[in-house]
Design an enzyme around this catalytic site. Structure first.
Site, PDB file in Angstrom:
ATOM      1  N   CYS A   1      38.507  41.018  43.426  1.00 33.60           N
ATOM      2  CA  CYS A   1      39.457  42.110  43.168  1.00 33.60           C
ATOM      3  C   CYS A   1      39.554  42.900  44.470  1.00 33.60           C
ATOM      4  O   CYS A   1      39.653  42.295  45.536  1.00 33.60           O
ATOM      5  CB  CYS A   1      39.021  42.958  41.971  1.00 33.60           C
ATOM      6  SG  CYS A   1      37.329  43.580  42.043  1.00 33.60           S
ATOM      7  N   LEU A   2      39.565  44.223  44.435  1.00 30.81           N
ATOM      8  CA  LEU A   2      39.641  44.984  45.680  1.00 30.81           C
ATOM      9  C   LEU A   2      38.259  45.092  46.322  1.00 30.81           C
ATOM     10  O   LEU A   2      38.045  44.663  47.448  1.00 30.81           O
ATOM     11  CB  LEU A   2      40.224  46.383  45.427  1.00 30.81           C
ATOM     12  CG  LEU A   2      40.444  47.242  46.684  1.00 30.81           C
ATOM     13  CD1 LEU A   2      41.690  48.100  46.543  1.00 30.81           C
ATOM     14  CD2 LEU A   2      39.236  48.150  46.946  1.00 30.81           C
TER      15      LEU A   2
END
Length: 262
Positions: A150-151
């Site tokens: 994800c981030l």
């Protein structure tokens, strides 16, 4: 050593192998289950190291606006497939899930409570569920190494990786230890600094430094809250995985054949 799992990279944070643990019927294979943060700041050397893994599938848990704002870099010879369910996984456009929780946070105590609330929702957010389903399908049907990210590679990624561990019979202590490795994996301070910029640029300018660290870290209580929410709504984690993510007994057997070695 836990740090032996971590691939040291300059511009990709929290990149590590979450295989190798004892599991039901044997041990998870090494070198096939990878997780990380986003790759938008990857260096050419980073990309070369990642390319050598031979990734066949990259599962991107970010939302559409996150991908647009921070497109991941790929090696010129990358030939894998990137999977994601279209839409937003956070309620604030362009923000990661942990960043949306920063709106009312001022102190570390505020941040801890906000993260607990976040984790209650992660197993049920429709777009996130859609990408979780794609990930489980890939693990059941593809043999090449996969990467989940994800981030920051800690919350959305952390829940998904822990689910895989649980479903394949990894001991809860090992599952939790791997989840908590985020707090020390690689250059954790650089990861926190990078994440703090995102948080403060959005709506966290008035929060104290301790609060930022809570938002950018992980805590056993967070993951416990996510699993408790699955159990409360479906009776067990296995039933949640079957009913929400489509992990049937047949799919689980296929995952075991590909990912567990005697």
């Amino acid at each position: 050593m836990a740090q032996d799992r971590v691939l040291p990279l300059e511009g990709i944070h929290n990149f590590r192998d979450y295989g190798g643990y004892a599991a039901r019927g044997g041990r998870l294979r090494k070198g096939v289950l990878w997780r990380s943060g986003q790759h938008s700041e990857a260096t050419p050397d980073d990309l070369a190291k990642v390319q050598r893994i031979g990734l066949g599938t990259v599962v991107d848990l970010r939302g559409d606006s996150e991908r647009e704002a921070n497109p991941c870099l790929r090696h010129e010879d990358f030939a894998g497939e990137v999977l994601f369910h279209p839409g937003e996984t956070a309620s604030v456009r362009g923000r990661a899930a942990h960043e949306e929780m920063a709106r009312e946070v001022r102190s570390a105590a505020d941040a801890h409570q906000a993260m607990l609330r976040l984790y209650e929702t992660l197993p049920f957010r429709p777009v996130l569920v859609g990408t979780f389903r794609l990930y489980m399908q890939a693990l059941a049907g593809r043999d090449a190494p996969s990467l989940l990210h994800c981030l920051a590679g800690k919350d959305r990624t952390g829940v998904a990786a822990a689910l895989v561990h649980h479903l394949l019979g990894v001991h809860p202590d090992d599952m939790m230890a791997d989840y908590l490795l985020t707090n020390t994996a690689g250059n954790a301070e650089a990861r926190i600094e990078a994440g703090a910029r995102h948080v403060r640029e959005g709506f966290g300018r008035s929060m104290d430094d301790a609060a930022v660290r809570v938002l950018m870290g992980v805590d056993a209580a967070f993951l416990d809250r996510a699993f408790a929410a699955m159990i409360e709504s479906h009776g067990s984690v296995e039933d949640y995985a079957r009913d929400v993510l489509g992990v049937t007994p047949q799919a689980l057997e296929a995952m075991e054949r590909r990912l567990v070695e005697a």
